[in-house]
Write an enzyme that holds these catalytic residues in place. Structure first.
Site: not given
Ligand code: UD1
Ligand code: UDP
Length: 362
Positions: A203
């Site tokens: 992601h």
């Molecule tokens: C965010 C964090 C990242 C973290 C990740 C955990 C930032 C800059 N990034 O990334 O550090 O590792 O969360 O998972 O804060 N979207 C949906 N549904 C949701 C949320 C998001 O569809 O509930 C989609 C939207 O298209 C959105 C995209 O995901 O634009 C990215 O979401 P965003 O919260 O901006 O960043 P993440 O990639 O989730």
């Molecule tokens: N995780 C989860 N379901 C998923 C993917 C991740 O429960 O489908 C959990 C994972 O086990 C860990 C946390 O989410 O506890 C990590 O989050 P993510 O990978 O979104 O973000 P990051 O740690 O890279 O910021």
């Protein structure tokens, strides 16, 4: 002591679960969800499974560009903090919600505490790196998971208020690992055997938003010729669709099983049962280590360097041939020293918040 905790994204719900429980034993917590993640399987599911109290406020910010999303959080948090007047604002990790929480509080001269402080990739191309640097430089208490993190802060001139407490994600894992399902549902759905598949998660923006890198990762996964279970973050699903990679990856004639984002308990079980984990997630790299599952990280660097030094995590980048070669040959050593604490980090965090509380409103 009154603490306003700010969360917004999946890994923050996991981290906050243990700290919140510990805090509420003797203190008053106001839990704020920024709304950065809003899909039920990225948000509500975690509150239910990990028994996290219902947020007192949900700011409903949703998805937007970095500037717009952070700005909306800042404006709403400022109003809320002026009203709530907490003794501490507690932020977690490195998302936009972390940075907005720290900045809103610091401008109001409310003390900030940062859980998972001092992590660095030394890659400012990552939005998370900017968020961490800002949050750390605005915090009065910095809760580090490792000595490396303490050292990283020292290099930036931060040594006051810095404590190595361990990693709250270890607390969560150690407390829940015995409560995971006997077999995770996706294994039953696809007839996957214990240690008979690879678990993949992707992601990170540097992978999903770079068409060449995403294409290489997809080629790597398709070349493996063994079952790959791939829970898809919505960002990744959209990127695969927009970049014309969806049809090939979701075809019935390959061994890639695309599934919805998993709840925490299923996810831990899926990690534990995998032969190898391929990931660019920070949290998943650590969980792979704690669970003793070999991990290949689809990045050029990691903040969790100790897992690499211990020989259980290899930085494979995104080259399809390197991925294939490492999936076939990687064997971690017998030894796996304890990393990132003993599962009691949350207790230490709350103790320090209480010890260092000052009255800022008189
Ligand atoms: C965010 C964090 C990242 C973290 C990740 C955990 C930032 C800059 N990034 O990334 O550090 O590792 O969360 O998972 O804060 N979207 C949906 N549904 C949701 C949320 C998001 O569809 O509930 C989609 C939207 O298209 C959105 C995209 O995901 O634009 C990215 O979401 P965003 O919260 O901006 O960043 P993440 O990639 O989730
Ligand atoms: N995780 C989860 N379901 C998923 C993917 C991740 O429960 O489908 C959990 C994972 O086990 C860990 C946390 O989410 O506890 C990590 O989050 P993510 O990978 O979104 O973000 P990051 O740690 O890279 O910021």
């Amino acid at each position: 002591m009154k603490v306003t905790s700010i969360v917004g994204a999946r890994p923050q719900f996991v981290k906050a679960s243990v700290v919140s429980r510990e805090l509420r034993l003797n203190h008053h917590e106001v839990l704020v969800h920024t709304g950065q993640h809003y899909d039920s399987n990225l948000s509500d599911l975690f509150f239910e499974e990990l028994d996290i109290p219902r947020p007192d406020f949900n700011l409903g910010v949703g998805s937007a560009s970095h500037g717009a999303q952070t700005a909306e959080m800042l404006a709403k948090l400022e109003t809320l903090l002026l009203r709530e007047r907490p003794d501490w604002v507690l932020v977690y990790g490195d998302t936009n919600s972390t940075m907005a929480g720290a900045l809103a509080a610091a401008k109001l001269r409310i003390p900030v505490a940062h859980v998972e402080a001092g992590l660095r990739s030394y890659n400012r191309g990552m939005p998370e790196e900017i968020n961490r640097i800002v949050a750390d430089h605005l915090s009065q208490l910095l809760f580090c998971p490792s000595q490396t993190a303490v050292g990283n802060l020292k290099k930036e001139g931060i040594s006051e208020g810095v404590f190595e407490v361990g990693d709250v994600m270890a607390d969560v894992l150690y407390h829940t690992v015995h409560h995971t399902p006997v077999i995770a549902e996706p294994m039953q759905r696809f007839g996957l055997k214990e240690k008979g598949y690879i678990l993949a998660t992707i992601h990170r923006a540097e992978n999903t938003d770079n068409p060449q890198k995403l294409k290489n990762i997809v080629s790597g996964l398709l070349s493996l010729n063994e079952p790959v279970l791939f829970p898809l973050h919505p960002r990744t699903r959209k990127a695969l669709q927009n970049q014309g990679l969806w049809t090939k990856l979701s075809a019935d004639d390959n061994l890639i099983y695309l599934i919805e984002p998993q709840g925490y308990l299923n996810m831990i079980k899926l990690e534990q049962s995998a032969r190898v984990i391929l990931t660019d997630s920070g949290g998943v790299q650590k969980e792979a280590y704690w669970l003793g599952v070999p991990c290949l990280t689809l990045r050029g660097e990691t903040e969790w360097v100790e897992t690499v030094i211990a020989g259980w995590n290899v930085l494979v980048g995104t080259d399809a041939e390197v991925i294939l070669e490492q999936v076939r040959s990687f064997k971690p050593p017998e030894q796996r020293p304890q990393l990132y604490g003993d599962g009691r980090a949350a207790k230490r965090c709350v103790g320090l918040l209480s010890e260092f509380q000052v009255n800022v409103y008189n």
